[in-house]
Design a protein around this motif. Structure first.
Motif, PDB file in Angstrom:
ATOM      1  N   SER A   1      39.697  23.286  47.486  1.00 51.80           N
ATOM      2  CA  SER A   1      39.864  24.666  47.922  1.00 51.80           C
ATOM      3  C   SER A   1      40.080  25.608  46.747  1.00 51.80           C
ATOM      4  N   TYR A   2      40.868  25.154  45.768  1.00 52.77           N
ATOM      5  CA  TYR A   2      41.155  26.004  44.607  1.00 52.77           C
ATOM      6  C   TYR A   2      39.912  26.175  43.735  1.00 52.77           C
ATOM      7  N   LYS A   3      39.141  25.118  43.594  1.00 59.26           N
ATOM      8  CA  LYS A   3      37.892  25.205  42.840  1.00 59.26           C
ATOM      9  C   LYS A   3      36.918  26.155  43.540  1.00 59.26           C
ATOM     10  N   TYR A   4      36.850  26.056  44.855  1.00 57.81           N
ATOM     11  CA  TYR A   4      35.979  26.926  45.652  1.00 57.81           C
ATOM     12  C   TYR A   4      36.409  28.390  45.475  1.00 57.81           C
ATOM     13  N   ALA A   5      37.714  28.621  45.488  1.00 62.66           N
ATOM     14  CA  ALA A   5      38.235  29.979  45.312  1.00 62.66           C
ATOM     15  C   ALA A   5      37.892  30.528  43.930  1.00 62.66           C
ATOM     16  N   ALA A   8      34.333  31.582  43.793  1.00 59.31           N
ATOM     17  CA  ALA A   8      34.147  32.843  44.512  1.00 59.31           C
ATOM     18  C   ALA A   8      34.605  34.024  43.659  1.00 59.31           C
ATOM     19  N   ILE A   9      35.716  33.848  42.958  1.00 59.52           N
ATOM     20  CA  ILE A   9      36.224  34.904  42.076  1.00 59.52           C
ATOM     21  C   ILE A   9      35.253  35.176  40.937  1.00 59.52           C
ATOM     22  N   ASP A  10      34.778  34.099  40.302  1.00 62.18           N
ATOM     23  CA  ASP A  10      33.865  34.245  39.153  1.00 62.18           C
ATOM     24  C   ASP A  10      32.539  34.879  39.555  1.00 62.18           C
ATOM     25  N   SER A  11      32.158  34.702  40.819  1.00 61.10           N
ATOM     26  CA  SER A  11      30.893  35.292  41.286  1.00 61.10           C
ATOM     27  C   SER A  11      31.074  36.736  41.756  1.00 61.10           C
ATOM     28  N   GLY A  12      32.313  37.219  41.696  1.00 62.88           N
ATOM     29  CA  GLY A  12      32.569  38.610  42.043  1.00 62.88           C
ATOM     30  C   GLY A  12      32.767  38.892  43.514  1.00 62.88           C
ATOM     31  N   TRP A  58      44.542  31.053  35.513  1.00 67.71           N
ATOM     32  CA  TRP A  58      43.163  30.651  35.807  1.00 67.71           C
ATOM     33  C   TRP A  58      42.448  31.693  36.652  1.00 67.71           C
ATOM     34  N   PHE A  59      43.111  32.125  37.727  1.00 64.92           N
ATOM     35  CA  PHE A  59      42.487  33.088  38.631  1.00 64.92           C
ATOM     36  C   PHE A  59      42.411  34.493  38.036  1.00 64.92           C
ATOM     37  N   ILE A  60      43.458  34.905  37.329  1.00 63.83           N
ATOM     38  CA  ILE A  60      43.502  36.262  36.776  1.00 63.83           C
ATOM     39  C   ILE A  60      42.699  36.366  35.488  1.00 63.83           C
ATOM     40  N   GLY A  61      42.645  35.257  34.724  1.00 60.38           N
ATOM     41  CA  GLY A  61      41.899  35.277  33.464  1.00 60.38           C
ATOM     42  C   GLY A  61      42.599  36.069  32.390  1.00 60.38           C
ATOM     43  N   SER A  62      43.920  36.048  32.401  1.00 60.59           N
ATOM     44  CA  SER A  62      44.711  36.793  31.428  1.00 60.59           C
ATOM     45  C   SER A  62      46.049  36.088  31.250  1.00 60.59           C
ATOM     46  N   GLU A  63      46.805  36.498  30.235  1.00 64.02           N
ATOM     47  CA  GLU A  63      48.114  35.902  29.973  1.00 64.02           C
ATOM     48  C   GLU A  63      49.216  36.862  30.411  1.00 64.02           C
ATOM     49  N   PRO A  64      50.317  36.335  30.962  1.00 67.65           N
ATOM     50  CA  PRO A  64      51.432  37.217  31.333  1.00 67.65           C
ATOM     51  C   PRO A  64      52.160  37.738  30.097  1.00 67.65           C
ATOM     52  N   LYS A  65      52.646  38.974  30.186  1.00 62.82           N
ATOM     53  CA  LYS A  65      53.357  39.549  29.039  1.00 62.82           C
ATOM     54  C   LYS A  65      54.816  39.891  29.343  1.00 62.82           C
ATOM     55  N   LYS A  66      55.164  40.033  30.618  1.00 65.87           N
ATOM     56  CA  LYS A  66      56.552  40.295  30.999  1.00 65.87           C
ATOM     57  C   LYS A  66      56.884  39.518  32.261  1.00 65.87           C
ATOM     58  N   VAL A  67      58.153  39.108  32.391  1.00 68.35           N
ATOM     59  CA  VAL A  67      58.579  38.388  33.592  1.00 68.35           C
ATOM     60  C   VAL A  67      59.997  38.785  33.957  1.00 68.35           C
ATOM     61  N   GLY A 120      41.948  40.825  45.470  1.00 65.84           N
ATOM     62  CA  GLY A 120      40.945  41.484  44.656  1.00 65.84           C
ATOM     63  C   GLY A 120      40.656  42.873  45.187  1.00 65.84           C
ATOM     64  N   THR A 121      39.972  43.678  44.395  1.00 68.57           N
ATOM     65  CA  THR A 121      39.665  45.046  44.801  1.00 68.57           C
ATOM     66  C   THR A 121      38.686  45.112  45.970  1.00 68.57           C
ATOM     67  N   GLU A 122      38.008  43.989  46.248  1.00 68.85           N
ATOM     68  CA  GLU A 122      37.022  43.984  47.330  1.00 68.85           C
ATOM     69  C   GLU A 122      37.255  42.879  48.353  1.00 68.85           C
ATOM     70  N   GLY A 123      38.393  42.192  48.267  1.00 71.74           N
ATOM     71  CA  GLY A 123      38.664  41.138  49.233  1.00 71.74           C
ATOM     72  C   GLY A 123      39.883  40.319  48.848  1.00 71.74           C
ATOM     73  N   ILE A 124      40.273  39.439  49.742  1.00 69.37           N
ATOM     74  CA  ILE A 124      41.440  38.572  49.546  1.00 69.37           C
ATOM     75  C   ILE A 124      41.062  37.133  49.895  1.00 69.37           C
ATOM     76  N   ILE A 125      41.536  36.198  49.082  1.00 64.73           N
ATOM     77  CA  ILE A 125      41.336  34.773  49.368  1.00 64.73           C
ATOM     78  C   ILE A 125      42.705  34.150  49.622  1.00 64.73           C
TER      79      ILE A 125
END
Length: 207
Positions: A1-5, A8-12, A58-67, A120-125
């Motif tokens: 399921s996570y791979k499928y998600a 889907a994210i990478d395909s926009g 993995w999903f966001i494609g970025s690193e966190p900077k504050k927590v 996402g700006t155009e949907g939710i998984i």
């Protein structure tokens, strides 16, 4: 399921990801083992949340900077002895301004519960938003119910098999896996920052 998600994210399909929400809950029936492990534990953020942090990166494609991390010992005060909690949460801001929210608990009465939501700006998984063991519904004198997985081995059995197959394929094809030791190091660093924020109550920079 996570791979499928992820595909889907990478395909926009859901546009730009701006938030990931992730829950990880262990069943209350395992609490005695968690308490016994307490003196040797790295704390809930390191023991349970590293997988959620992995997914966020993995999903966001970025690193966190504050927590900013909070939580407490709501049912089992024993965890306070080790500067830990029985239920904790953290809110992260990523370098690309995306948000990450994670929750980890040790007191789920209904069973082992892992769920993830990617906005996402155009949907939710949603993955596992209604936790269930299988597609069976039981109708009896107690009403209608669905049963749940009781541990991570049962919940992620297909994932573990896929992981083993990928490892063998990497050896046979003489290639490196997509996920490296550097990902593990990065996640450990972030989890320690979550622990620091939880213990101090302060917003912490992740450098």
């Amino acid at each position: 399921s996570y791979k499928y998600a992820k595909e889907a994210i990478d395909s926009g399909k859901i546009g730009k990801v701006y938030m990931v929400r992730s829950y990880s809950q262990d069943p209350t029936k395992n609490i005695e083992g968690a308490i016994a492990f307490g003196p040797h534990s790295g704390g809930e953020f390191l023991d349970m949340c590293v997988h959620d942090i992995d997914l966020m990166r993995w999903f966001i494609g970025s690193e966190p900077k504050k927590v900013w991390a909070i939580g407490g010992c709501y049912a089992y005060p024993e965890f306070a002895e080790w500067n830990d909690g029985d239920n904790v949460s953290a809110l992260m801001k990523f370098e690309n301004d995306a948000m990450g929210f994670l929750f980890a608990g040790r007191t789920a009465p209904h069973g082992y519960n892992v769920e993830t939501e990617i906005f996402g700006t155009e949907g939710i998984i949603r993955i596992g938003s209604v936790p269930q063991k299988n597609l069976v519904e039981i109708l009896d004198k107690d009403g209608i119910r669905k049963e749940m997985s009781q541990d991570f081995i049962e919940r992620f059995s297909d994932s573990f098999k896929a992981e083993l197959k990928e490892f063998v394929s990497c050896v046979k094809e003489n290639r490196k896996p997509e996920i490296t030791v550097y990902d593990g190091t990065a996640v450990s660093h972030i989890a320690y920052k979550c622990k620091e924020s939880f213990e101090t109550g302060e917003l912490v920079d992740i450098d």
